[in-house]
Motif scaffolding. Structure first.
Motif, PDB file in Angstrom:
ATOM      1  N   UNK A 196       1.104   9.425  11.187  1.00 27.46           N
ATOM      2  CA  UNK A 196       0.976   8.522  10.039  1.00 27.46           C
ATOM      3  C   UNK A 196       2.276   7.735   9.920  1.00 27.46           C
ATOM      4  N   UNK A 197       2.260   6.496  10.391  1.00 24.98           N
ATOM      5  CA  UNK A 197       3.463   5.676  10.357  1.00 24.98           C
ATOM      6  C   UNK A 197       3.709   5.096   8.969  1.00 24.98           C
ATOM      7  N   UNK A 198       2.725   5.183   8.074  1.00 20.34           N
ATOM      8  CA  UNK A 198       2.902   4.670   6.720  1.00 20.34           C
ATOM      9  C   UNK A 198       3.783   5.601   5.888  1.00 20.34           C
ATOM     10  N   UNK A 199       3.849   6.871   6.247  1.00 19.26           N
ATOM     11  CA  UNK A 199       4.698   7.818   5.517  1.00 19.26           C
ATOM     12  C   UNK A 199       6.161   7.430   5.719  1.00 19.26           C
ATOM     13  N   UNK A 233      10.872   7.115   8.490  1.00 20.38           N
ATOM     14  CA  UNK A 233      11.752   6.325   9.329  1.00 20.38           C
ATOM     15  C   UNK A 233      11.300   6.230  10.773  1.00 20.38           C
ATOM     16  N   UNK A 234      10.021   6.470  11.036  1.00 15.73           N
ATOM     17  CA  UNK A 234       9.507   6.384  12.397  1.00 15.73           C
ATOM     18  C   UNK A 234       9.137   4.946  12.717  1.00 15.73           C
ATOM     19  N   UNK A 235       9.557   4.494  13.870  1.00 12.40           N
ATOM     20  CA  UNK A 235       9.211   3.163  14.328  1.00 12.40           C
ATOM     21  C   UNK A 235       8.043   3.279  15.297  1.00 12.40           C
ATOM     22  N   UNK A 236       6.954   2.610  14.969  1.00 12.06           N
ATOM     23  CA  UNK A 236       5.732   2.717  15.768  1.00 12.06           C
ATOM     24  C   UNK A 236       5.996   2.340  17.228  1.00 12.06           C
ATOM     25  N   UNK A 278       7.993   5.116  19.073  1.00 12.80           N
ATOM     26  CA  UNK A 278       7.192   6.319  19.302  1.00 12.80           C
ATOM     27  C   UNK A 278       6.176   6.099  20.417  1.00 12.80           C
ATOM     28  N   UNK A 279       5.535   4.941  20.425  1.00 15.12           N
ATOM     29  CA  UNK A 279       4.533   4.682  21.450  1.00 15.12           C
ATOM     30  C   UNK A 279       5.179   4.488  22.825  1.00 15.12           C
ATOM     31  N   UNK A 280       6.387   3.937  22.866  1.00 18.22           N
ATOM     32  CA  UNK A 280       7.058   3.817  24.165  1.00 18.22           C
ATOM     33  C   UNK A 280       7.476   5.198  24.668  1.00 18.22           C
ATOM     34  N   UNK A 281       7.863   6.095  23.757  1.00 15.69           N
ATOM     35  CA  UNK A 281       8.160   7.465  24.171  1.00 15.69           C
ATOM     36  C   UNK A 281       6.907   8.152  24.708  1.00 15.69           C
TER      37      UNK A 281
END
Length: 60
Positions: free
Chosen positions: A34-37, A40-43, A46-49
């Protein structure tokens, strides 16, 4: 029949490896984040990881 047996053995092997870890969310996946929470996560990061792009960069 052989494919089924191989799949069962692979699933059993994976279960045996994961059992001692006692994962809190064993069925978690990248798609469920849930990136809306406000964590401080950058979508994009995270997807590149998840695509293991960092490994490709390190190999060059």
């Amino acid at each position: 029949m052989l494919d089924r047996e191989a799949a069962i053995r692979a699933d059993t092997r994976l279960s045996n490896w994961l059992a001692p870890s006692r994962l809190r969310f064993a069925d978690a996946c990248i798609g469920n984040i849930d990136f809306a929470a406000h964590r401080g996560l950058d979508r994009r990061n995270m997807l590149s990881l998840a695509r293991v792009e960092w490994l490709k960069i390190m190999r060059t």
